[in-house]
Design an enzyme around this catalytic site. Structure first.
Site, PDB file in Angstrom:
ATOM      1  CG  ASP A 308      -2.231   0.750   0.961  1.00  0.00           C
ATOM      2  OD1 ASP A 308      -2.229   1.682   0.133  1.00  0.00           O
ATOM      3  OD2 ASP A 308      -3.247   0.427   1.596  1.00  0.00           O
ATOM      4  CD  GLU A 514      -6.803   5.461   2.882  1.00  0.00           C
ATOM      5  OE1 GLU A 514      -5.887   5.103   3.629  1.00  0.00           O
ATOM      6  OE2 GLU A 514      -6.646   5.662   1.659  1.00  0.00           O
TER       7      GLU A 514
END
Length: 627
Positions: A308, A514
């Site tokens: 990521d 997020e």
């Protein structure tokens, strides 16, 4: 004379040899050769520098034709909201991607780079793209074939901008709605998530029946390489805190968080992205047992594993505290391509040094590069590395908008429709004297789309892209004789004095993505609660909740005649009006348990303390009007 002839003959032979060398047959460039032969041939020609370049993914803002050439970069990406220009056209995107690609093609071996982008509910970074409902809404449809069609449409729109690789789908199983990424999860139920992984086949194409399982597959230039994420357990963190620790037994990990990966690998998914989160205290980016041991060796995944965003940096606490260790731990765990995304020279130098010192074995580098090349060959990148303009018309096409509208209709969950003694309020009549539309989310396309839309965190307002708000949809649906009055946050006196036949209140959460979306209270954004009280305490009302997850609603439920969970529907608000006014019936089912209070969380179907306001799978139905 003889000497001159011999000299000339020598020159001639030298020229011939040079010409032959220049046109040397290279098996890796021959699409008729088997995949394994092509990979082996190319690998045999590569230097360590070229191999490490392939393992490096950089952000477009630091990329250029010169950079991709000099460092032989394997991949370039757009981070959330990273675009070549504001409101960039498809042609502008294509020109940018091709510019980077030309740098890669001009290297010694001409290995094409792969450009990646998040396309988590349509081609969400791109102006005028079709924005579909976020995954939580798609989970409410319980319609895997519809989800597959969304994948097909998304692939076409992504390819329309010259991009061949998407960081989607997210197949997290969100077990706590306090998690800021919960709307990226199809459901709390692993079975629903597993069914929805069919989107991989929509994005990549249907894998041939005789294909080897676990080998990546992309059907051609109208399809994209997909990436299932985030491996593994990202939806199970303690208190729903993003990037936190998932405490679970091996059985729980396999039965709750892993099933979606089984289906995705069988269907030929090209890449897997590792989660920021930890499992029982071990960072996933450093978990060799799960990345190499289980994913690669047990599940036989043959595509490549990608980190990521700055994922290896976060192996240490605080992040980037010991970068050389982070490189070592991440690569050793089995990460093949590192989303650096900015300090690429530091990563390249660090990895090169660790290989030369014997800290990271060459076999690990070769495994990574073989996997990356396998995906690139399977995609046809070596044959057609440059994008063209033939699919530009697919971006935001009417056909895709109609599909998104259908998805909105099927995602709506009717939670309340009058009391048992009262007639149902929905569907509403199109012809009435005076209708009130209220609420902060009624005329706000940005709120309607949520996070991961044009900008990473999303935007408010109606100028971010092209679409239809719920208010506009209502105005376009009712009879011309019906007076529609829009007042964002009216007081009770205004409502009582205007003689409305009924009201539609549209409220919910503001956009987030997020960690910024992590919430311990899960309340409706102000002034939504006062709008509900003022309007629904004064006239018959329908409340539509625009949110990425269940929110606190119990205190206001007694005032509400009808309640609809619309999730984050995207650009096609007309789908909401289609069902409100009875052109179609309500059919959606809750993909998540709707709690009474946040004190109950986490609470999922099957838990011993299960006491929901609305249970998983709940959803009232209505019949469409026949008149």
């Amino acid at each position: 004379m003889g000497r001159i002839s011999i000299f000339l003959l020598g020159v001639f032979l030298l020229c011939c040899c040079t010409s032959m060398a220049e046109t040397e047959y290279k098996k890796y460039k021959d699409p008729r050769q088997r995949l394994g032969v092509r990979i082996k041939d190319l690998m045999s020609r590569m230097t360590l520098e070229e191999k490490i370049g392939q393992m490096t993914q950089i952000e477009r803002s630091v990329a250029s034709t010169e950079v991709t050439k000099k460092y032989m970069i394997g991949s370039v990406l757009s981070g959330g909201g990273s675009v070549p220009a504001q409101r960039a056209s498809a042609k502008t995107w294509i020109d940018m991607v091709n510019g980077f690609q030309k740098g890669s093609l001009s290297t010694r071996l001409g290995i094409p780079m792969i450009y990646g982008i998040d396309a988590v509910h349509g081609h969400n970074n791109v102006y005028k793209a079709t924005i579909f409902p976020h995954n939580v809404g798609m989970g409410a449809t319980r319609d895997p074939e519809l989800v597959k069609k969304v994948g097909v449409a998304t692939a076409l729109e992504v390819r329309a901008t010259g991009i061949p690789y998407v960081f989607a789908p997210c197949i997290a199983v969100c077990r706590d709605p306090r998690w800021g990424r919960c709307y990226e999860s199809y459901s709390e139920d692993p079975k629903v998530v597993q069914e929805m992984t069919i989107i991989v086949s929509g994005l990549q194409g249907d894998i041939p029946s005789k294909a080897q399982k676990g080998v990546p597959f992309v059907a051609g230039k109208d399809k994209v390489a997909a990436c299932v994420k985030h491996y593994v357990g990202d939806g199970g963190t303690t208190r729903g805190i993003n990037e936190n620790n998932t405490v679970a037994s091996w059985h729980e990990l396999l039965s709750i968080h892993m099933p979606g990966y089984y289906n995705s690998i069988i269907n030929g998914v090209s890449t897997v992205m590792v989660s920021f989160s930890s499992w029982n205290g071990v960072k996933m980016h450093a978990n060799r047992d799960l990345v190499t041991g289980f994913l690669k060796n047990t599940l036989k995944f043959r595509g490549f594993v990608i980190s990521d965003w700055q994922g290896i940096d976060k192996i240490t606490s605080p992040p980037y505290a010991n970068y050389s260790y982070s490189i070592q731990a991440g690569i050793h765990a089995g990460i093949d391509m590192v989303m650096v995304p900015y300090n690429y020279t530091e990563f390249i130098d660090g990895l090169t040094s660790e290989v030369k010192k014997g800290i990271i074995p060459m076999s690990r580098i070769d495994d990574a590069v073989k996997r990356i090349l396998r995906v690139k060959f399977q995609m046809g990148l070596f044959e057609k590395p440059l994008a063209d303009t033939r699919l530009i018309k697919e971006l935001g096409s009417q056909e895709h908008r109609e599909l998104a509208r259908e998805a909105v209709r099927k995602s709506l969950v009717l939670l309340k429709n009058g009391e048992s003694a009262d007639p149902p309020l929905l569907p509403l009549p199109k012809k009435t004297s005076k209708l009130l539309v209220a609420g902060s989310h009624a005329d706000n396309l940005g709120y309607q789309c949520g996070g991961w839309t044009i900008e990473w965190q999303g935007l408010g307002g109606n100028n971010l892209t092209v679409g239809t708000t719920v208010l506009k949809a209502i105005q376009d649906t009712v009879d011309p004789s019906t007076e529609v009055v829009y007042e964002e946050n009216p007081d009770a006196g205004f409502v009582k004095s205007n003689g409305f036949s009924h009201a539609i209140v549209v409220v919910g959460e503001h956009p987030y993505a997020e960690t910024q979306g992590d919430s311990l209270n899960l309340t409706i954004s102000d002034p939504g609660r006062s709008t509900i009280s003022n309007v629904c305490g004064s006239t018959k009302c329908v409340v539509i909740i625009i949110s990425g997850r269940p929110v606190v609603i119990q205190p206001y439920l007694e005032f509400i005649d009808s309640l609809v969970a619309a999730w984050l529907p995207g650009t096609e608000g007309q789908g909401v009006a289609d069902v409100l006014f009875g052109d179609y019936g309500f059919s959606g089912k809750l993909p998540r348990t709707w709690f009474k209070t946040v004190d109950q969380l986490p609470m999922n179907v099957g838990d011993p303390h299960y006491d929901p306001l609305f249970p998983f799978g709940f959803g009232l139905t209505t019949e469409p009007n026949t008149a």
